[in-house]
Motif scaffolding. Structure first.
Motif, PDB file in Angstrom:
ATOM      1  N   LYS A   7      -3.737  -2.990  -1.459  1.00 17.68           N
ATOM      2  CA  LYS A   7      -2.422  -4.077  -1.403  1.00 17.68           C
ATOM      3  C   LYS A   7      -1.829  -4.139  -2.710  1.00 17.68           C
ATOM      4  N   GLU A   8      -1.292  -3.204  -3.443  1.00 20.91           N
ATOM      5  CA  GLU A   8      -0.759  -3.433  -4.673  1.00 20.91           C
ATOM      6  C   GLU A   8       0.339  -4.188  -4.837  1.00 20.91           C
ATOM      7  N   VAL A   9       0.373  -5.235  -5.525  1.00 20.67           N
ATOM      8  CA  VAL A   9       1.388  -6.230  -5.737  1.00 20.67           C
ATOM      9  C   VAL A   9       1.934  -6.186  -7.264  1.00 20.67           C
ATOM     10  N   ASP A  59      -6.474  -9.042  -0.899  1.00 20.68           N
ATOM     11  CA  ASP A  59      -5.113  -9.298  -0.300  1.00 20.68           C
ATOM     12  C   ASP A  59      -4.162  -9.009  -1.457  1.00 20.68           C
ATOM     13  N   ARG A  60      -4.391  -8.961  -2.589  1.00 21.59           N
ATOM     14  CA  ARG A  60      -3.631  -8.584  -3.633  1.00 21.59           C
ATOM     15  C   ARG A  60      -4.312  -7.864  -4.754  1.00 21.59           C
ATOM     16  N   LYS A  92     -10.291  -2.362  -1.622  1.00 20.73           N
ATOM     17  CA  LYS A  92      -9.525  -2.055  -0.334  1.00 20.73           C
ATOM     18  C   LYS A  92      -9.432  -3.327   0.382  1.00 20.73           C
ATOM     19  N   HIS A  96      -1.451   3.309  -2.210  1.00 22.22           N
ATOM     20  CA  HIS A  96      -0.939   2.998  -0.728  1.00 22.22           C
ATOM     21  C   HIS A  96      -2.229   2.470   0.046  1.00 22.22           C
TER      22      HIS A  96
END
Length: 288
Positions: free
Chosen positions: A266-268, A247-248, A244, A263
């Motif tokens: 920080k799913e990229v 950043d990515r 959690k 959610h």
């Protein structure tokens, strides 16, 4: 002709094309077979060289080795039977910065080149990384490491980016000697069993591609600088809380038993780097 060498497309000339040119550029980018090496005596300086192989028994290697100024070298033929006449002695190239080699049998004496920054090898035939020991490279790409059963044998204080695919290594611990490593990408290295104790404080980016099966991602807590993580595979205990803070992050497939939702991390989706897509074009990317 245009060829990629490292991350740049360059115009390469055959030795005879260079010699016939009205406006020869120096240093030149040359592509040559072994029977053309004698012509290198008539070329003042070479920046990038692609070697395509040929008759090694009659090749004028002295003409090649006098070009100590070469900065980028690609050994484009395949040596599969061990070190031989086709093996290039790197100790002559004191200015070499980039080496791209079809196999790990194509070169020797890599540790003698203090200027070398990046190494990309197509087929790795050695069982460990011992042939690199003493080298100060900053980036290493092994495209096919099926014969690589151990990450041991090599310690380095400057290595910053490492890509390995299809290795049968079972222990990740030897990589902890790479104290400056920032980017680690492992593709289909499924046999590693000691992730729980993995600790590399400076690591910023970790990509685990292929069908990985991790017991836990608790080791992320041992990677304080980690900011980008990708996992293709499953997490046995379902605990994604260590992810959690990143950043990515991208975990696929995302399973119902995981204790956080998509959610909450920080799913990229655009997670692929040039390194993971086509390593022969980009051996390192600082902008990830």
């Amino acid at each position: 002709m245009k060829r990629y060498l490292y991350n740049a497309e360059k115009d390469f000339l055959r030795p005879y094309e260079y010699l016939e040119s009205d406006r020869p550029v120096s240093p030149a980018n040359i592509i040559a077979e072994f029977d053309e090496l004698k012509l290198l005596d008539r070329i003042p300086a070479i920046d990038s060289l692609i070697l395509e192989g040929g008759d090694a028994e009659n090749a004028a290697f002295d003409s090649l080795y006098r070009h100590t100024e070469i900065k980028s070298l690609k050994i484009a033929y395949y040596e599969t039977d061990g070190y031989s006449l086709w093996t290039i002695d790197l100790s002559f190239f004191s200015s070499l910065q980039i080496l791209v080699s079809s196999t790990s049998y194509n070169f020797k004496n890599i540790r003698s080149i203090g200027s070398l920054k990046a190494l990309l090898v197509g087929e790795w035939y050695n069982t460990d990384l011992g042939i690199l020991d003493g080298s100060e490279i900053e980036s290493l790409v092994i495209v096919n490491g099926r014969k690589l059963i151990s990450f041991g044998g090599f310690s380095n204080e400057r290595l910053k980016a490492l890509f390995v695919s299809y290795s049968r290594a079972e222990k990740i611990a030897p990589l902890e000697s790479f104290r400056c490593l920032e980017l680690l990408e492992l593709d289909h290295c499924h046999r590693i069993t000691d992730w729980d104790s993995f600790c590399l404080p400076g690591l910023k980016i970790l990509f685990l591609l292929g069908n990985n099966k991790l017991r836990s991602v608790s080791f992320v807590d041992n990677l304080p600088d980690l900011r980008s993580f990708l996992l293709e595979g499953s997490i046995g205990d379902g605990d994604l809380l260590p992810l959690k803070r990143l950043d990515r992050c991208f975990v696929t497939p995302f399973k119902e038993n995981y204790n956080v939702s998509r959610h909450e991390i920080k799913e990229v989706y655009d997670y692929k780097t040039p390194l993971s897509i086509e390593p022969r074009f980009r051996y390192r990317d600082r902008n990830i």
